[in-house]
Design an enzyme around this catalytic site. Structure first.
Site, PDB file in Angstrom:
ATOM      1  CB  SER A   1      -5.380  -3.880   5.904  1.00 13.01           C
ATOM      2  OG  SER A   1      -4.953  -2.620   5.428  1.00 13.01           O
TER       3      SER A   1
ATOM      4  CE1 TYR B   1      -6.079  -5.558   0.851  1.00 11.95           C
ATOM      5  CE2 TYR B   1      -6.006  -3.390   1.860  1.00 11.95           C
ATOM      6  CZ  TYR B   1      -5.594  -4.700   1.819  1.00 11.95           C
ATOM      7  OH  TYR B   1      -4.712  -5.168   2.752  1.00 11.95           O
TER       8      TYR B   1
ATOM      9  CE  LYS C   1      -6.772  -8.256   3.522  1.00 10.19           C
ATOM     10  NZ  LYS C   1      -6.251  -9.595   3.837  1.00 10.19           N
TER      11      LYS C   1
HETATM   12  C1  WQD Z   1       2.076   6.108   1.926  1.00  6.65           C
HETATM   13  C2  WQD Z   1       2.073   7.615   1.832  1.00  6.65           C
HETATM   14  C3  WQD Z   1       0.990   8.491  -0.121  1.00  6.65           C
HETATM   15  C4  WQD Z   1       3.923   7.055  -3.055  1.00  6.65           C
HETATM   16  C5  WQD Z   1      -1.673   1.483   1.409  1.00  6.65           C
HETATM   17  C6  WQD Z   1      -2.999   0.834   1.614  1.00  6.65           C
HETATM   18  C7  WQD Z   1      -3.014   0.121   2.919  1.00  6.65           C
HETATM   19  C8  WQD Z   1      -1.857  -0.834   3.027  1.00  6.65           C
HETATM   20  C9  WQD Z   1      -0.578  -0.163   2.781  1.00  6.65           C
HETATM   21  C10 WQD Z   1      -2.130  -3.061   2.284  1.00  6.65           C
HETATM   22  C11 WQD Z   1       0.747   8.172   1.355  1.00  6.65           C
HETATM   23  C12 WQD Z   1       2.448   8.812  -0.108  1.00  6.65           C
HETATM   24  C13 WQD Z   1       3.192   7.317  -1.904  1.00  6.65           C
HETATM   25  C14 WQD Z   1       4.669   8.106  -3.665  1.00  6.65           C
HETATM   26  C15 WQD Z   1       3.889   9.600  -1.940  1.00  6.65           C
HETATM   27  N1  WQD Z   1      -2.022  -1.872   2.063  1.00  6.65           N
HETATM   28  N2  WQD Z   1       3.172   8.576  -1.367  1.00  6.65           N
HETATM   29  N3  WQD Z   1       4.610   9.336  -3.068  1.00  6.65           N
HETATM   30  O1  WQD Z   1      -1.732   4.499   0.931  1.00  6.65           O
HETATM   31  O2  WQD Z   1      -0.804   4.668   3.280  1.00  6.65           O
HETATM   32  O3  WQD Z   1      -1.515   2.492   2.407  1.00  6.65           O
HETATM   33  O4  WQD Z   1      -0.645   0.520   1.543  1.00  6.65           O
HETATM   34  O5  WQD Z   1      -2.190  -4.063   2.499  1.00  6.65           O
HETATM   35  O6  WQD Z   1      -4.200  -0.527   3.017  1.00  6.65           O
HETATM   36  O7  WQD Z   1      -4.007   1.816   1.588  1.00  6.65           O
HETATM   37  O8  WQD Z   1       0.512   3.460   1.515  1.00  6.65           O
HETATM   38  O9  WQD Z   1       2.775   3.389   0.606  1.00  6.65           O
HETATM   39  O10 WQD Z   1       0.847   3.907  -0.967  1.00  6.65           O
HETATM   40  O11 WQD Z   1       1.535   5.602   0.711  1.00  6.65           O
HETATM   41  O12 WQD Z   1       3.871  10.725  -1.463  1.00  6.65           O
HETATM   42  O13 WQD Z   1       5.347   7.956  -4.680  1.00  6.65           O
HETATM   43  O14 WQD Z   1       3.035   7.987   0.849  1.00  6.65           O
HETATM   44  O15 WQD Z   1       0.223   9.565  -0.579  1.00  6.65           O
HETATM   45  O16 WQD Z   1       0.515   9.367   2.055  1.00  6.65           O
HETATM   46  P1  WQD Z   1      -0.962   3.911   2.016  1.00  6.65           P
HETATM   47  P2  WQD Z   1       1.454   4.026   0.393  1.00  6.65           P
END
Ligand code: WQD
Length: 319
Positions: A116, A140, A144
C-alpha cells in the site's frame, strides 16, 4: 497452464484479480475466510477453499500444484489499526508468517504481495518513487512494511534451495468497479463515503480546505480497480519468468483533489453534490501521488481509466 492461489480472492480487489487471471488463461484457487469477502464474488471457474491464511495446514494443502500466490488477504482500515494494533499484527504479520511457511514447505516459486501507499506515510516529495523512505503513520502501514521485508527476506533465505520470485505492488487509492456486482461494499474510502452521504440525503464532507495544494483539499492518486487487476496479471507473468525481486507503485501518476472528486461525482449524478468543507482529518498527508516510471518501464503496465471512469462505475455498482 499455471495455477495461482489468491488469498482474499472473494474481496473487492481480489474478485477483479481472479477474473483477470482466469481470462489470461491461468487456473485460480481462491482462499478466503469470508469474514469480509463474499461467496457471490467467487467467479465460475475458480476453485474455492474457505480458510484463513493463519491456518498453515489449509494453505499448504491449497498450494498443491500452485505456481504462485497473490496475497491480498489482510485487514485494511487505518483507523481501526490505530485502535486495535494487535489485531493488525496478528492478521497481517501473522498471516504472512503462516503463508510464507506454507509456501516454503510446498516450495512454491512465485509471490505477488499486496502492499500500500500507506508505507510512505507523509511523503517528503510528490510524485513518490519506490526508493523513497518508508515512514508509515499507522499500524496498518507498519504491517505492510513488515510484510514487504518478510517476503524479501524469505526469498534471500530460499535462494539456494527453492528460489522464490516475488513482486510487491504498492496500491494507491483504489476505486471503481469492473462490473456492477463487484463494487466496494465497505464505506471506508472517499468515493463510497460520498455516495453513502448522498443516499442519506446529506452533504458529502471535504476533510480540510486549507492544505498547501492547488485548491486547498488533499490530493490523491486514484486508481481504477480494473487497472489494478491488470497490474497483478502482469506481475504474475513477470514472476513466472523467475529470478524476480521487484517493488512497484500502482497508480496513475496523476493527482486528483477531494474537490475534483466531488466535481466528478457531480458530473456523474447530474447535479452539484453540495460538498461542505469540515476540519482536517488527523493523519492525512496533503498530497500522495505515485511515480509510475518504474512499473511502466519494467512491467509494461499503465493505467487506462480515469477518475470519471472510477466514479461512474462506482455509481453503477450501487444499483
Ligand atoms: C481520500 C481523501 C480524505 C472521506 C486510505 C489509506 C490507504 C489506502 C486507501 C488501503 C483524503 C478525504 C475522505 C470523506 C474527505 N488503504 N476524504 N471526505 O486516506 O488517502 O487512504 O485508503 O489499503 O492506506 O490510508 O483514503 O479514501 O480515506 O481519503 O474529504 O468523507 O479524501 O481526507 O484526503 P486515504 P480515503
Amino acid at each position: 497452464m499455471t495455477r495461482w492461489l489468491l488469498t482474499g480472492g472473494a474481496g473487492y480487489i481480489g474478485a477483479h484479480v481472479a477474473l483477470d487471471l482466469l481470462a489470461s488463461g491461468r487456473e485460480v484457487t481462491i482462499l478466503d475466510d469470508l469474514t469480509t469477502g463474499l461467496r457471490s464474488r467467487i467467479p465460475d471457474g475458480a476453485d474455492f477453499v474457505e480458510a484463513s491464511v493463519l491456518d498453515t495446514d489449509a494453505v499448504r494443502r491449497a498450494l498443491d500444484g500452485v505456481t504462485g500466490v497473490i496475497h491480498l488477504a489482510a485487514k485494511k482500515a487505518v483507523g481501526e489499526s490505530v485502535e486495535q494494533p494487535l489485531l493488525y499484527y496478528r492478521e497481517n504479520v501473522g498471516g504472512m508468517v503462516s503463508l510464507l511457511q506454507a509456501m516454503a514447505d510446498a516450495a512454491t516459486p512465485c509471490m505477488v504481495y499486496s502492499s500500500s501507499a500507506a508505507v510512505y506515510g507523509e511523503p517528503p516529495w510528490s510524485p513518490i518513487s519506490e526508493d523513497s523512505p518508508l515512514t508509515p503513520l499507522s499500524p496498518y502501514g507498519e504491517t505492510k512494511v513488515i510484510g514487504e521485508w518478510m517476503v524479501r527476506d524469505e526469498a534471500v533465505a530460499r535462494a539456494d534451495s527453492t528460489p522464490l520470485s516475488w513482486v510487491t505492488l504498492r496500491y494507491f487509492n483504489v476505486a471503481g468497479a469492473g462490473s456492477p456486482e463487484l463494487g466496494d461494499t465497505s464505506a471506508n474510502n472517499l468515493i463510497p463515503m460520498v455516495f453513502d452521504a448522498l443516499d442519506r440525503g446529506e452533504a458529502p464532507q471535504v476533510f480540510g480546505s486549507d492544505y498547501p495544494t492547488h485548491d486547498g483539499s488533499c490530493v490523491r492518486d486514484y486508481i481504477h480497480v480494473s487497472d489494478l487487476a491488470a497490474a497483478h496479471v502482469a506481475a504474475a507473468a513477470l514472476c513466472e519468468s523467475g529470478g524476480v525481486a521487484a517493488v512497484f507503485n500502482v497508480g496513475t501518476g496523476v493527482g486528483s483533489s477531494v474537490l475534483e472528486v466531488m466535481g466528478a461525482v457531480s458530473d456523474v449524478v447530474g447535479r452539484d453534490v453540495g460538498a461542505v468543507a469540515v476540519d482536517r482529518r488527523a493523519g492525512d498527508p496533503p498530497e500522495l501521488v505515485a511515480s509510475v516510471d518504474r512499473i511502466s518501464a519494467e512491467l509494461g503496465w499503465s493505467a487506462q481509466r480515469d477518475l470519471r471512469d472510477m466514479v461512474a462505475s462506482a455509481s453503477a455498482a450501487r444499483g
